[in-house]
Design an enzyme around this catalytic site. Sequence first.
Site, PDB file in Angstrom:
ATOM      1  N   SER A 142       0.820  -1.202   0.000  1.00  0.00           N
ATOM      2  CA  SER A 142       0.000   0.000   0.000  1.00  0.00           C
ATOM      3  C   SER A 142       0.854   1.251   0.000  1.00  0.00           C
ATOM      4  CB  SER A 142      -0.919   0.037   1.220  1.00  0.00           C
ATOM      5  OG  SER A 142      -1.604   1.257   1.271  1.00  0.00           O
ATOM      6  N   TYR A 155       2.377   0.401  10.504  1.00  0.00           N
ATOM      7  CA  TYR A 155       1.784  -0.193   9.309  1.00  0.00           C
ATOM      8  C   TYR A 155       2.696  -0.010   8.105  1.00  0.00           C
ATOM      9  CZ  TYR A 155      -1.488  -1.057   5.478  1.00  0.00           C
ATOM     10  OH  TYR A 155      -2.086  -1.536   4.335  1.00  0.00           O
TER      11      TYR A 155
END
Length: 250
Positions: A142, A155
């Site tokens: 991502s 993350y």
Amino acid sequence: MPLLSGKTALVTGASRGVGRASALALARAGAQVLVHYCGEDKAADTVVAEIRAVGGNVEKVAADLCAPDGPHRLARCVRIVIGARLDVLVACADIAKEASIEDTTVEDFDNLFAMNVRAPYFLVQQLMPVMCKGSSVVLVSSLTAHASVGTLSAYSATQGAIETLVEHFALTLGTRGVRVNGIAPGVAPCTSSPARTAGGPEATLGIRASKHIPPPEDIGGTVVFLASDAARGINGETLWVDGGPTLSIS
């Protein structure tokens, strides 16, 4: 003939978002699809129904990939369903935790790495025996995390780890004819640059190259491409799927 006719594919996190779009795209391309989910029975059933509605061959498989033995359990279920050959593995399942560095807990950190890094690592490990020449692995990363500052640090670290795994898996599995690539959907960091204008050296034109989050269907199409023989020359790469730059004047 569809691009993936006769192929078998497993998509993790296939009950929603990019995973759902990838499962549908693979089914439309002719692949038999295994829809992985965890705790979202109705959503998974909806995906299965959508695939069957277009004539696709589909089964669903449940597993908690955060559990230490989750990838091993899923791999055993997959091998029971598909037998001795898996042609496509698409790892879309992940979790995110938005928190500042100060507010991130050890539990948060461990959960993120368990799902986003450990799970695909050991799923590849466990499914290697049924992947052979021509098989393809796609790990979804991502760019949204890359573009965020301060609230998605842990993350973002998992997504960096995934990009590293793509390179190492590609080197190892490539000797067996198995390709491994990544997809990084989302927002890339924007840039801006001054430009001189007719108003003289003091006047500048700010041009910002911005990128956007693409719809899941765009990612699904990229998954099909990487899984097909059309991408047989691509291995160890992470493709940025962000719609490309657009210009805005400030």
